[in-house]
Design a protein around this motif. Sequence first.
Motif, PDB file in Angstrom:
ATOM      1  N   ALA A   6       0.941  -1.405  -0.477  1.00  8.49           N
ATOM      2  CA  ALA A   6       0.158  -0.152  -0.423  1.00  8.49           C
ATOM      3  C   ALA A   6       1.092   1.231   0.290  1.00  8.49           C
ATOM      4  N   ASN A   7       1.941   1.061   0.607  1.00  8.81           N
ATOM      5  CA  ASN A   7       2.947   2.217   0.864  1.00  8.81           C
ATOM      6  C   ASN A   7       3.937   2.733  -0.321  1.00  8.81           C
ATOM      7  N   LYS A  36       2.459   1.550  -3.782  1.00  6.80           N
ATOM      8  CA  LYS A  36       1.180   2.380  -4.712  1.00  6.80           C
ATOM      9  C   LYS A  36       1.263   4.041  -4.093  1.00  6.80           C
ATOM     10  N   LYS A  37       1.064   3.929  -2.192  1.00  8.84           N
ATOM     11  CA  LYS A  37       0.618   5.750  -1.735  1.00  8.84           C
ATOM     12  C   LYS A  37       2.215   6.640  -2.668  1.00  8.84           C
ATOM     13  N   ARG A  70       1.262   6.997  -6.529  1.00 14.99           N
ATOM     14  CA  ARG A  70       0.418   8.135  -6.971  1.00 14.99           C
ATOM     15  C   ARG A  70       0.161   9.544  -6.026  1.00 14.99           C
ATOM     16  N   ILE A  71       1.681   9.418  -5.379  1.00 14.54           N
ATOM     17  CA  ILE A  71       1.454  11.009  -5.201  1.00 14.54           C
ATOM     18  C   ILE A  71       2.960  11.801  -5.825  1.00 14.54           C
ATOM     19  N   SER A 130       9.231   2.810  -5.365  1.00 13.19           N
ATOM     20  CA  SER A 130       7.712   2.107  -5.243  1.00 13.19           C
ATOM     21  C   SER A 130       8.052   0.386  -6.209  1.00 13.19           C
TER      22      SER A 130
END
Length: 104
Positions: free
Chosen positions: A47-48, A50-51, A54-55, A77
């Motif tokens: 999840a991190n 993907k975050k 995205r960011i 990532s």
Amino acid sequence: SYNLLIEQNNFLKMQKEKELNEQLNFWISEYESTQFIINNYTNTLLANAKKIERIATLQLNNGEIDYFKWVVLIHQSISIQSDYLQFINQQNNAIIQLQKLQNK
């Protein structure tokens, strides 16, 4: 001499059983340790990753970071995701080895 052969045969069986148990314990331990790590990845790290993607993409599109910084973050990532797949592969190998030992 017949008793000696029986003793030797029993000794060899015991050695094989001991070796089999050691291998079994090793691969069970390998499976359990990779499961712990995989759980950590599925609960948090993926999840991190993907975050981060995205960011970083959002920041690039908004002009907050340059392309080089974006590439560094995307690489980070991808590395997390790649490591996860390597642990999945390790666990699959442990499962295969355990199945082989079961068939012996």
